[in-house]
Design a protein around this motif. Structure first.
Motif, short mmCIF file in Angstrom:
data_model
loop_
_atom_site.label_atom_id
_atom_site.label_comp_id
_atom_site.label_asym_id
_atom_site.label_seq_id
_atom_site.Cartn_x
_atom_site.Cartn_y
_atom_site.Cartn_z
N GLY A 80 -50.66 -105.36 -39.23
CA GLY A 80 -51.17 -105.47 -37.78
C GLY A 80 -51.96 -107.01 -37.42
N VAL A 81 -52.34 -107.46 -38.30
CA VAL A 81 -52.90 -108.82 -37.88
C VAL A 81 -51.79 -109.61 -37.65
CG1 VAL A 81 -54.30 -110.81 -39.03
CG2 VAL A 81 -55.26 -108.34 -39.15
N MET A 82 -51.01 -109.85 -38.54
CA MET A 82 -50.02 -110.96 -38.44
C MET A 82 -48.98 -110.55 -37.05
SD MET A 82 -47.36 -110.15 -41.60
CE MET A 82 -48.75 -110.25 -42.83
N ASN A 83 -48.84 -109.37 -36.98
CA ASN A 83 -47.91 -109.00 -35.94
C ASN A 83 -48.76 -108.92 -34.39
OD1 ASN A 83 -45.40 -108.46 -37.04
ND2 ASN A 83 -46.05 -106.48 -37.66
N GLY A 84 -50.24 -108.78 -34.67
CA GLY A 84 -50.96 -108.77 -33.51
C GLY A 84 -51.07 -110.28 -32.87
N ALA A 85 -51.15 -111.31 -34.10
CA ALA A 85 -50.79 -112.67 -33.31
C ALA A 85 -49.64 -113.12 -32.92
CB ALA A 85 -50.96 -113.69 -34.55
N ALA A 86 -48.59 -112.43 -33.58
CA ALA A 86 -47.27 -112.77 -32.66
C ALA A 86 -47.15 -112.13 -31.24
CB ALA A 86 -46.12 -112.16 -33.59
N VAL A 87 -47.72 -110.80 -31.23
CA VAL A 87 -47.85 -110.11 -29.93
C VAL A 87 -48.21 -110.95 -28.85
CG1 VAL A 87 -48.68 -108.21 -28.66
CG2 VAL A 87 -47.46 -107.68 -30.87
N VAL A 88 -49.38 -111.58 -28.98
CA VAL A 88 -50.11 -112.59 -28.04
C VAL A 88 -49.21 -113.47 -27.45
CG1 VAL A 88 -51.98 -114.05 -27.77
CG2 VAL A 88 -52.40 -112.00 -29.05
N ILE A 89 -48.37 -113.97 -28.48
CA ILE A 89 -47.39 -115.20 -28.06
C ILE A 89 -46.07 -114.60 -27.35
CG2 ILE A 89 -45.81 -116.91 -29.05
CD1 ILE A 89 -48.04 -117.41 -31.13
N PHE A 90 -45.63 -113.45 -27.93
CA PHE A 90 -44.55 -112.99 -27.28
C PHE A 90 -44.80 -112.13 -25.96
CE2 PHE A 90 -42.88 -111.64 -31.86
CZ PHE A 90 -42.29 -113.41 -32.17
N ALA A 91 -45.94 -111.85 -25.71
CA ALA A 91 -46.24 -111.27 -24.27
C ALA A 91 -46.06 -112.06 -23.21
CB ALA A 91 -47.81 -110.75 -24.39
N PHE A 92 -45.73 -113.41 -23.47
CA PHE A 92 -45.52 -114.37 -22.31
C PHE A 92 -43.87 -114.45 -22.04
CE2 PHE A 92 -49.82 -114.93 -23.57
CZ PHE A 92 -50.48 -115.02 -22.23
N SER A 93 -43.05 -113.84 -23.34
CA SER A 93 -41.76 -114.27 -23.16
C SER A 93 -41.01 -113.25 -22.23
CB SER A 93 -41.17 -113.84 -24.48
OG SER A 93 -39.79 -113.88 -24.61
N ARG A 94 -39.94 -113.80 -21.63
CA ARG A 94 -39.11 -113.03 -20.71
C ARG A 94 -38.09 -112.08 -21.47
NH1 ARG A 94 -37.18 -117.68 -16.23
NH2 ARG A 94 -39.29 -118.07 -15.55
N ASP A 95 -38.35 -112.21 -22.83
CA ASP A 95 -37.14 -111.33 -23.53
C ASP A 95 -37.75 -109.81 -23.70
OD1 ASP A 95 -35.35 -113.16 -23.99
OD2 ASP A 95 -36.37 -114.10 -25.49
N VAL A 96 -39.25 -109.79 -23.51
CA VAL A 96 -39.69 -108.31 -23.70
C VAL A 96 -39.21 -107.34 -22.68
CG1 VAL A 96 -41.74 -107.00 -23.90
CG2 VAL A 96 -41.79 -109.53 -24.55
N HIS A 97 -38.80 -106.24 -23.18
CA HIS A 97 -38.24 -104.91 -22.37
C HIS A 97 -39.57 -103.92 -22.51
CE1 HIS A 97 -33.96 -105.97 -21.68
NE2 HIS A 97 -34.28 -106.71 -22.61
N TRP A 98 -40.16 -104.01 -21.47
CA TRP A 98 -41.61 -103.45 -21.72
C TRP A 98 -41.51 -101.80 -21.52
CZ3 TRP A 98 -45.47 -105.68 -23.28
CH2 TRP A 98 -45.63 -107.06 -23.15
N LEU A 99 -40.53 -101.26 -20.88
CA LEU A 99 -40.28 -99.85 -20.67
C LEU A 99 -39.92 -99.23 -22.18
CD1 LEU A 99 -40.70 -97.28 -18.96
CD2 LEU A 99 -38.26 -97.67 -18.33
#
Length: 246
Positions: free
Chosen positions: A179-198
């Motif tokens: 969860g820690v390592m993926n949480g760090a990645a999530v903060v960065i990925f959240a600004f990517s246009r590649d995320v399909h939020w639904l």
């Protein structure tokens, strides 16, 4: 049907992540089958599974501990830094090389875990993995986890059990560190246009429930059976990855 499939895949992945890891190999194929390209599916899967990892980590927090040679605080910091580096590498480079290497990483981790669980003979005087070795292993796993993430549960279970943790403690600890390592990645990925939020929302909802179920099972599964199950799951994951890459 697509959304129900994503919800079911999230549930399965949440249970699998809580018990042994490898949940992303449930979510990734489903996302790709829904029409999302592989790189976007990887990023979306990381974001989707993160809430379930947090839930699982909190549910099993009483079992969390550092290794004999390294404190939990040190493992936490190394996981955080490694996750950030891995996420930045993913955004800067293609994932093809890691996708080809992944089956062999999973097989190696499964072999190490099986040796540590069933074949290793306890020495007269137990000597845990050195702090430098344990820290390096966790940092490299965290970088890989932030970059692609598949199989990090197996890799951490292998490293933590070799470092001297019982399998239940290692299972709970790797859930928090994932969860820690993926949480760090999530903060960065959240600004990517590649995320399909639904799609991430449906997967994430299932993963939260699956994580709670998995944490409940982790406290009740026989330890020898759990170790054997991890080895079987690792071999199945290796075979599946080879088949997908064929």
């Amino acid at each position: 049907m697509t959304w129900l499939l994503l919800l079911a895949a999230g549930l399965w992945a949440g249970v699998q992540n809580a018990l042994a890891g490898g949940g992303s190999f449930v979510t990734l194929p489903v996302l790709i089958l829904s029409g999302i390209d592989a790189r976007a599916a990887n990023i979306t899967s990381t974001i989707a599974l993160f809430p379930g990892q947090v839930t699982t980590g909190l549910a099993g927090r009483k079992l969390v501990s550092g290794a004999e040679s390294l404190s939990f605080r040190a493992l936490f910091v190394l996981s955080l830094i490694g996750g950030v580096i891995g996420a930045l590498l993913l955004l800067a480079t293609p994932a093809g090389f890691f996708a080809r290497l992944l089956p062999w990483l999973v097989l190696a981790a499964t072999a190490v875990f099986a040796w540590g669980s069933f074949l290793r003979r306890a020495p007269a005087t137990h000597k845990a993995m050195s702090p430098a070795a344990a820290g390096t292993a966790q940092f490299l796993i965290a970088v890989y986890g932030g970059y692609f993430g598949g199989g990090i549960g197996f890799l951490m279970l292998a490293a933590l059990t070799i470092a001297g943790q019982p399998v239940r403690t290692a299972g709970a600890t790797k859930n928090v560190l994932a969860g820690v390592m993926n949480g760090a990645a999530v903060v960065i990925f959240a600004f990517s246009r590649d995320v399909h939020w639904l799609a991430a929302a449906f997967l994430g909802a299932g993963a939260i429930v699956g994580g709670l179920i998995g944490a409940w099972l982790l406290r009740r599964v026989n330890e020898t059976a759990l170790r054997a199950g991890v080895v079987v799951l690792g071999l199945a994951l290796f075979a599946g990855l080879l088949w997908r890459g064929a």
